[in-house]
Write a protein that holds these residues in place. Structure first.
Motif, PDB file in Angstrom:
ATOM      1  N   ARG A 279       0.815  -1.215   0.000  1.00 12.18           N
ATOM      2  CA  ARG A 279       0.000   0.000   0.000  1.00 12.18           C
ATOM      3  C   ARG A 279       0.852   1.271   0.000  1.00 12.18           C
ATOM      4  NH1 ARG A 279      -0.288  -2.020   5.210  1.00 12.18           N
ATOM      5  NH2 ARG A 279       0.470  -0.616   6.846  1.00 12.18           N
ATOM      6  N   GLN A 280       2.111   1.146   0.393  1.00 13.30           N
ATOM      7  CA  GLN A 280       2.997   2.307   0.464  1.00 13.30           C
ATOM      8  C   GLN A 280       3.598   2.656  -0.896  1.00 13.30           C
ATOM      9  OE1 GLN A 280       5.782   2.377   3.788  1.00 13.30           O
ATOM     10  NE2 GLN A 280       7.359   3.311   2.495  1.00 13.30           N
ATOM     11  N   HIS A 281       3.856   1.651  -1.724  1.00 13.76           N
ATOM     12  CA  HIS A 281       4.567   1.922  -2.977  1.00 13.76           C
ATOM     13  C   HIS A 281       3.785   1.616  -4.253  1.00 13.76           C
ATOM     14  CE1 HIS A 281       5.659  -2.411  -2.271  1.00 13.76           C
ATOM     15  NE2 HIS A 281       5.329  -2.467  -3.553  1.00 13.76           N
ATOM     16  N   LYS A 282       2.700   0.830  -4.170  1.00 14.18           N
ATOM     17  CA  LYS A 282       2.054   0.315  -5.376  1.00 14.18           C
ATOM     18  C   LYS A 282       1.530   1.406  -6.305  1.00 14.18           C
ATOM     19  CE  LYS A 282      -1.765  -2.580  -7.010  1.00 14.18           C
ATOM     20  NZ  LYS A 282      -0.991  -3.048  -8.183  1.00 14.18           N
ATOM     21  N   ALA A 283       0.843   2.403  -5.776  1.00 15.27           N
ATOM     22  CA  ALA A 283       0.238   3.423  -6.652  1.00 15.27           C
ATOM     23  C   ALA A 283       1.288   4.107  -7.515  1.00 15.27           C
ATOM     24  CB  ALA A 283      -0.524   4.441  -5.815  1.00 15.27           C
ATOM     25  N   ARG A 284       2.385   4.519  -6.900  1.00 20.01           N
ATOM     26  CA  ARG A 284       3.411   5.227  -7.665  1.00 20.01           C
ATOM     27  C   ARG A 284       4.241   4.278  -8.530  1.00 20.01           C
ATOM     28  NH1 ARG A 284       5.042  10.104  -3.466  1.00 20.01           N
ATOM     29  NH2 ARG A 284       3.654  11.633  -4.457  1.00 20.01           N
ATOM     30  N   ALA A 285       4.422   3.065  -8.079  1.00 21.31           N
ATOM     31  CA  ALA A 285       5.160   2.103  -8.891  1.00 21.31           C
ATOM     32  C   ALA A 285       4.376   1.756 -10.152  1.00 21.31           C
ATOM     33  CB  ALA A 285       5.451   0.844  -8.083  1.00 21.31           C
ATOM     34  N   ASP A 286       3.072   1.557 -10.020  1.00 18.49           N
ATOM     35  CA  ASP A 286       2.248   1.244 -11.192  1.00 18.49           C
ATOM     36  C   ASP A 286       2.209   2.423 -12.165  1.00 18.49           C
ATOM     37  OD1 ASP A 286       1.766  -1.210 -10.098  1.00 18.49           O
ATOM     38  OD2 ASP A 286      -0.335  -0.825  -9.582  1.00 18.49           O
ATOM     39  N   PHE A 287       2.076   3.641 -11.627  1.00 16.66           N
ATOM     40  CA  PHE A 287       2.082   4.827 -12.488  1.00 16.66           C
ATOM     41  C   PHE A 287       3.414   4.935 -13.224  1.00 16.66           C
ATOM     42  CE2 PHE A 287       3.328   9.216 -13.218  1.00 16.66           C
ATOM     43  CZ  PHE A 287       2.246   9.716 -13.928  1.00 16.66           C
ATOM     44  N   SER A 288       4.512   4.745 -12.508  1.00 14.79           N
ATOM     45  CA  SER A 288       5.845   4.884 -13.110  1.00 14.79           C
ATOM     46  C   SER A 288       6.092   3.815 -14.157  1.00 14.79           C
ATOM     47  CB  SER A 288       6.918   4.817 -12.019  1.00 14.79           C
ATOM     48  OG  SER A 288       6.755   5.861 -11.084  1.00 14.79           O
ATOM     49  N   ARG A 289       5.581   2.605 -13.919  1.00 13.27           N
ATOM     50  CA  ARG A 289       5.760   1.540 -14.907  1.00 13.27           C
ATOM     51  C   ARG A 289       5.068   1.903 -16.222  1.00 13.27           C
ATOM     52  NH1 ARG A 289       3.892  -4.292 -13.102  1.00 13.27           N
ATOM     53  NH2 ARG A 289       1.962  -3.106 -12.752  1.00 13.27           N
ATOM     54  N   ASP A 290       3.832   2.399 -16.155  1.00 13.49           N
ATOM     55  CA  ASP A 290       3.131   2.799 -17.372  1.00 13.49           C
ATOM     56  C   ASP A 290       3.817   3.992 -18.027  1.00 13.49           C
ATOM     57  OD1 ASP A 290       0.773   2.480 -19.142  1.00 13.49           O
ATOM     58  OD2 ASP A 290       0.269   4.485 -18.425  1.00 13.49           O
ATOM     59  N   PHE A 291       4.325   4.911 -17.223  1.00 14.62           N
ATOM     60  CA  PHE A 291       5.053   6.094 -17.700  1.00 14.62           C
ATOM     61  C   PHE A 291       6.266   5.666 -18.520  1.00 14.62           C
ATOM     62  CE2 PHE A 291       7.963   9.654 -17.301  1.00 14.62           C
ATOM     63  CZ  PHE A 291       7.171  10.795 -17.211  1.00 14.62           C
ATOM     64  N   LEU A 292       7.042   4.716 -18.005  1.00 16.39           N
ATOM     65  CA  LEU A 292       8.267   4.282 -18.676  1.00 16.39           C
ATOM     66  C   LEU A 292       7.990   3.433 -19.908  1.00 16.39           C
ATOM     67  CD1 LEU A 292      10.411   3.382 -15.545  1.00 16.39           C
ATOM     68  CD2 LEU A 292      10.647   5.390 -17.006  1.00 16.39           C
ATOM     69  N   ARG A 293       6.874   2.735 -19.916  1.00 18.73           N
ATOM     70  CA  ARG A 293       6.541   1.914 -21.080  1.00 18.73           C
ATOM     71  C   ARG A 293       6.273   2.761 -22.310  1.00 18.73           C
ATOM     72  NH1 ARG A 293       2.866  -3.095 -18.591  1.00 18.73           N
ATOM     73  NH2 ARG A 293       4.656  -4.291 -17.814  1.00 18.73           N
ATOM     74  N   ALA A 294       5.989   4.046 -22.121  1.00 16.17           N
ATOM     75  CA  ALA A 294       5.831   4.939 -23.273  1.00 16.17           C
ATOM     76  C   ALA A 294       7.129   5.061 -24.062  1.00 16.17           C
ATOM     77  CB  ALA A 294       5.365   6.321 -22.808  1.00 16.17           C
ATOM     78  N   GLY A 295       8.246   4.666 -23.457  1.00 20.58           N
ATOM     79  CA  GLY A 295       9.524   4.640 -24.153  1.00 20.58           C
ATOM     80  C   GLY A 295      10.014   3.230 -24.408  1.00 20.58           C
ATOM     81  N   GLY A 296       9.113   2.265 -24.316  1.00 26.79           N
ATOM     82  CA  GLY A 296       9.481   0.875 -24.577  1.00 26.79           C
ATOM     83  C   GLY A 296      10.328   0.241 -23.495  1.00 26.79           C
ATOM     84  N   LEU A 297      10.341   0.846 -22.286  1.00 30.10           N
ATOM     85  CA  LEU A 297      11.154   0.335 -21.188  1.00 30.10           C
ATOM     86  C   LEU A 297      10.314  -0.562 -20.283  1.00 30.10           C
ATOM     87  CD1 LEU A 297      12.830   3.727 -20.203  1.00 30.10           C
ATOM     88  CD2 LEU A 297      13.695   2.022 -21.813  1.00 30.10           C
ATOM     89  N   ASP A 298      10.908  -1.645 -19.820  1.00 28.31           N
ATOM     90  CA  ASP A 298      10.241  -2.510 -18.847  1.00 28.31           C
ATOM     91  C   ASP A 298      10.932  -2.339 -17.502  1.00 28.31           C
ATOM     92  OD1 ASP A 298       8.344  -4.223 -17.909  1.00 28.31           O
ATOM     93  OD2 ASP A 298       8.868  -5.895 -19.213  1.00 28.31           O
ATOM     94  N   VAL A 299      10.362  -2.943 -16.452  1.00 29.96           N
ATOM     95  CA  VAL A 299      10.870  -2.687 -15.110  1.00 29.96           C
ATOM     96  C   VAL A 299      11.103  -3.971 -14.335  1.00 29.96           C
ATOM     97  CG1 VAL A 299       9.661  -0.475 -15.063  1.00 29.96           C
ATOM     98  CG2 VAL A 299       8.580  -2.476 -14.042  1.00 29.96           C
ATOM     99  N   VAL A 300      12.058  -3.903 -13.432  1.00 29.81           N
ATOM    100  CA  VAL A 300      12.233  -4.918 -12.386  1.00 29.81           C
ATOM    101  C   VAL A 300      11.402  -4.431 -11.208  1.00 29.81           C
ATOM    102  CG1 VAL A 300      13.861  -6.117 -10.891  1.00 29.81           C
ATOM    103  CG2 VAL A 300      14.565  -5.403 -13.205  1.00 29.81           C
ATOM    104  N   TYR A 301      10.391  -5.213 -10.817  1.00 30.61           N
ATOM    105  CA  TYR A 301       9.368  -4.750  -9.874  1.00 30.61           C
ATOM    106  C   TYR A 301       9.378  -5.669  -8.641  1.00 30.61           C
ATOM    107  CZ  TYR A 301       4.708  -2.702  -8.785  1.00 30.61           C
ATOM    108  OH  TYR A 301       3.647  -2.039  -8.219  1.00 30.61           O
TER     109      TYR A 301
END
Length: 262
Positions: free
Chosen positions: A148-170
């Motif tokens: 609950r502390q990190h999920k909202a911003r982590a999910d937003f950031s993952r979608d943000f970075l995918r706009a550049g074709g980048l994937d994430v270690v989550y």
């Protein structure tokens, strides 16, 4: 047109629309929002109609050379009716303008533009990386604390970075900044993103950056969010870039791509 008035207005409107798209205030689903990194590209069939400029690559006709001929609008319409692709018709129109007054028309050209093309260029660079290296460029997420502390911003950031074709270690949330920094340094990624809440950042960010810089001083650090009262302090601590809802997504992702080496 000769005075450039129309071009000026069109260019101003285009610049504003690009700005809205760059900030993701205008969504282009699958391009700057909700990118599906697993989707397969479609192949343009032979002889498909396309108004792409030479070298664009989305249409095989885009690179066909056309003799320098003059074509009026009427003859262009006739050619279209006979099945010629818009690539060839456009080349003919550009090669010569049918001017009844006999005077050359000297004016600023209006380029073909599509709102998605800037982000498509970022995605294309990531796709080229995948073809060359066999894996997608990755960014490490330093998720802090419980879900609950990190999920909202982590999910937003993952979608943000995918706009550049980048994937994430989550990974699951880390308990201490030092543990997160160690995992980030060992991930092999060139960029990491700290994901937590504004309330916890004053304690987490300086400790994380200090620990990380001792191991990987060259690693880019991004922060999910923009806690205005602490931005300058976090920059001094070692945060390089901020990912948030008002950020220019295109510029931010391009900077991250450059750091990775795309």
């Amino acid at each position: 047109l000769k005075a450039g008035t129309i071009q000026k207005k069109v260019n101003a409107t285009a610049a504003k629309r690009y700005e809205l798209a760059d900030q993701r205030r205008q969504s282009i689903v699958g391009v700057n929002q909700y990118v599906n990194l697993a989707e397969k590209k479609l192949e343009a069939p032979e002889g498909s109609c396309c108004s792409a400029h030479k070298g664009h690559g989305c249409c095989k006709n885009a690179d066909i050379q056309l003799p320098e001929v003059e074509m009026s609008v009427d003859s262009a319409c006739k050619a279209a009716g006979e099945g010629f692709s818009t690539c060839l018709i456009n080349k003919a129109l550009v090669a010569g303008v049918d001017c009844k007054c006999g005077e050359p028309l000297e004016m600023e050209a209006l380029p073909k533009r599509r709102l998605a093309e800037r982000f498509e260029s970022l995605l294309a660079k990531a796709d080229a990386w995948v073809e060359e290296k066999g894996s997608r460029p990755m960014v490490f997420f330093a998720n802090m604390g419980p879900l609950r502390q990190h999920k909202a911003r982590a999910d937003f950031s993952r979608d943000f970075l995918r706009a550049g074709g980048l994937d994430v270690v989550y990974p699951s949330g880390f308990q201490t900044p030092e543990d997160a920094a160690r995992a980030a340094a060992e991930s092999g990624c060139a960029v990491c993103v700290i994901c937590s809440t504004d309330d916890t950042y004053p304690e987490i960010v300086p400790a994380f950056c200090k620990a990380l810089k001792e191991i990987r001083p060259d690693m880019m650090v991004a922060l999910a969010g923009y806690p205005a009262d602490h931005v300058e302090a976090f920059k001094e601590a070692g945060v390089d870039i901020f990912i948030h809802v008002k950020a220019n997504c295109y510029n931010t992702v391009e900077a991250i791509q450059n750091k990775i080496g795309l």
